[in-house]
Motif scaffolding. Structure first.
Motif, PDB file in Angstrom:
ATOM      1  N   SER A  82      -3.150  -3.710  -5.118  1.00 39.12           N
ATOM      2  CA  SER A  82      -1.739  -3.955  -5.813  1.00 39.12           C
ATOM      3  C   SER A  82      -1.138  -5.350  -5.778  1.00 39.12           C
ATOM      4  CB  SER A  82      -0.851  -3.040  -5.083  1.00 39.12           C
ATOM      5  OG  SER A  82      -1.422  -1.621  -5.260  1.00 39.12           O
ATOM      6  N   ILE A  96       1.604   9.785   2.944  1.00 40.90           N
ATOM      7  CA  ILE A  96       2.642   9.567   1.814  1.00 40.90           C
ATOM      8  C   ILE A  96       3.231  11.317   1.717  1.00 40.90           C
ATOM      9  CG2 ILE A  96       2.266   9.307  -0.601  1.00 40.90           C
ATOM     10  CD1 ILE A  96       2.055   6.863   1.206  1.00 40.90           C
ATOM     11  N   ILE A 151     -10.847   2.327   3.608  1.00 39.54           N
ATOM     12  CA  ILE A 151      -9.887   3.120   2.814  1.00 39.54           C
ATOM     13  C   ILE A 151     -10.275   4.600   2.786  1.00 39.54           C
ATOM     14  CG2 ILE A 151      -8.372   3.304   0.598  1.00 39.54           C
ATOM     15  CD1 ILE A 151      -8.913   0.315   0.433  1.00 39.54           C
ATOM     16  N   THR A 154       2.881   1.634  -3.288  1.00 41.41           N
ATOM     17  CA  THR A 154       2.011   2.000  -4.401  1.00 41.41           C
ATOM     18  C   THR A 154       1.677   3.627  -4.420  1.00 41.41           C
ATOM     19  OG1 THR A 154       1.132  -0.295  -4.570  1.00 41.41           O
ATOM     20  CG2 THR A 154      -0.147   1.341  -5.711  1.00 41.41           C
ATOM     21  N   LEU A 155       1.264   3.678  -3.155  1.00 40.68           N
ATOM     22  CA  LEU A 155       0.469   5.164  -2.919  1.00 40.68           C
ATOM     23  C   LEU A 155       1.568   6.156  -3.190  1.00 40.68           C
ATOM     24  CD1 LEU A 155      -1.456   4.236   0.173  1.00 40.68           C
ATOM     25  CD2 LEU A 155      -2.413   5.561  -1.826  1.00 40.68           C
ATOM     26  N   TYR A 188      -5.708  -1.135   1.122  1.00 40.84           N
ATOM     27  CA  TYR A 188      -5.238  -0.625  -0.156  1.00 40.84           C
ATOM     28  C   TYR A 188      -4.035  -1.458  -0.854  1.00 40.84           C
ATOM     29  CZ  TYR A 188      -4.229   2.911  -3.687  1.00 40.84           C
ATOM     30  OH  TYR A 188      -4.026   3.740  -4.972  1.00 40.84           O
ATOM     31  N   TRP A 234      -8.605   8.191   4.268  1.00 44.54           N
ATOM     32  CA  TRP A 234      -8.086   8.628   2.867  1.00 44.54           C
ATOM     33  C   TRP A 234      -7.362   9.988   3.384  1.00 44.54           C
ATOM     34  CZ3 TRP A 234      -6.213   6.511  -1.004  1.00 44.54           C
ATOM     35  CH2 TRP A 234      -5.750   7.148  -1.975  1.00 44.54           C
ATOM     36  N   ILE A 277      -4.013   8.872   5.178  1.00 48.01           N
ATOM     37  CA  ILE A 277      -3.269   8.268   4.143  1.00 48.01           C
ATOM     38  C   ILE A 277      -2.326   9.095   3.465  1.00 48.01           C
ATOM     39  CG2 ILE A 277      -3.163   6.459   2.206  1.00 48.01           C
ATOM     40  CD1 ILE A 277      -5.302   5.212   3.505  1.00 48.01           C
ATOM     41  N   LEU A 278      -3.082  10.268   3.044  1.00 51.18           N
ATOM     42  CA  LEU A 278      -2.388  11.193   1.939  1.00 51.18           C
ATOM     43  C   LEU A 278      -1.215  11.974   2.836  1.00 51.18           C
ATOM     44  CD1 LEU A 278      -5.472  12.432  -0.095  1.00 51.18           C
ATOM     45  CD2 LEU A 278      -3.889  10.727  -1.042  1.00 51.18           C
ATOM     46  N   GLY A 314       0.757  -1.384   0.089  1.00 56.00           N
ATOM     47  CA  GLY A 314      -0.148   0.064  -0.109  1.00 56.00           C
ATOM     48  C   GLY A 314       0.629   1.295  -0.153  1.00 56.00           C
ATOM     49  N   ILE A 359      -4.446   1.281   5.116  1.00 49.48           N
ATOM     50  CA  ILE A 359      -3.454   1.110   4.250  1.00 49.48           C
ATOM     51  C   ILE A 359      -3.032  -0.399   3.560  1.00 49.48           C
ATOM     52  CG2 ILE A 359      -0.968   1.450   3.744  1.00 49.48           C
ATOM     53  CD1 ILE A 359      -1.213   3.750   5.561  1.00 49.48           C
TER      54      ILE A 359
END
Length: 130
Positions: free
Chosen positions: A108, A71, A60, A17-18, A104, A64, A67-68, A14, A101
Motif C-alpha cells: 500500500s 484485524i 505474509i 489497509t487490512l 503487507y 495470514w 493477521i486476520l 498494513g 504486517i
C-alpha cells in the motif's frame, strides 16, 4: 507528517489497509522513501532503481491467519489499534507478526508513493486534509 522508525509506518499502512481504510499521509522525505517490489527480478522500467526493497509474500502468507485475527479483533473492539501497534513492536523492532504486517503495508505504501508522484489531484487532496 509520518516518519518511519522500526517499520512503524509500514505496520500502520498494513493495519489500516487490512481494516479497509484508505491511508494517505504526507510522508517525510518523500524523495528518499524506499519503494518495494514483490519479485526480485521483475522489470519495473524507470522504477527499477527506486523499487529497491523486496516484499516477502511468504512471510505474509505464513502469518495470514494471525493477521486476520488481529484485524477482526480491532473491528469488534476487542482490542484497540494503538495497543496492537505496541504489541507488534518491541524495543523499536517489529515482532515476526509485525514484520509480516509491515510487508503487507509496503504494498500500500508503494502504491501511495506512486499516486503521489503521478496524480496532482491526489496530492492536492492530501494537502487539503492537513
Amino acid at each position: 507528517m509520518v516518519t518511519d522508525t522500526g517499520s512503524y509506518s509500514d505496520i500502520v499502512f498494513g493495519l489500516l489497509t487490512l481494516a479497509g481504510y484508505s491511508y494517505a499521509p504526507q510522508l517525510a522525505d518523500l524523495p528518499d522513501q524506499k519503494m518495494w517490489r514483490t519479485h526480485k527480478t521483475a522489470d519495473y522500467g524507470p522504477f527499477n532503481d527506486v523499487a529497491r526493497g523486496r516484499i516477502n509474500l511468504a512471510k505474509i502468507e505464513r502469518h495470514w491467519e494471525d493477521i486476520l485475527r488481529i484485524i477482526g479483533s480491532i473491528h469488534t473492539g476487542a482490542v484497540r489499534a494503538h495497543d496492537v501497534i505496541r504489541m507488534l513492536s518491541r524495543d523499536g523492532s517489529p515482532t515476526q507478526l509485525g514484520d509480516a504486517i509491515a510487508h503487507y503495508g509496503r504494498i500500500s505504501k508503494s502504491l501511495h508513493i506512486l499516486r503521489l508522484a503521478d496524480e496532482p489531484d491526489y496530492r492536492r487532496q492530501i494537502k487539503a486534509c492537513e
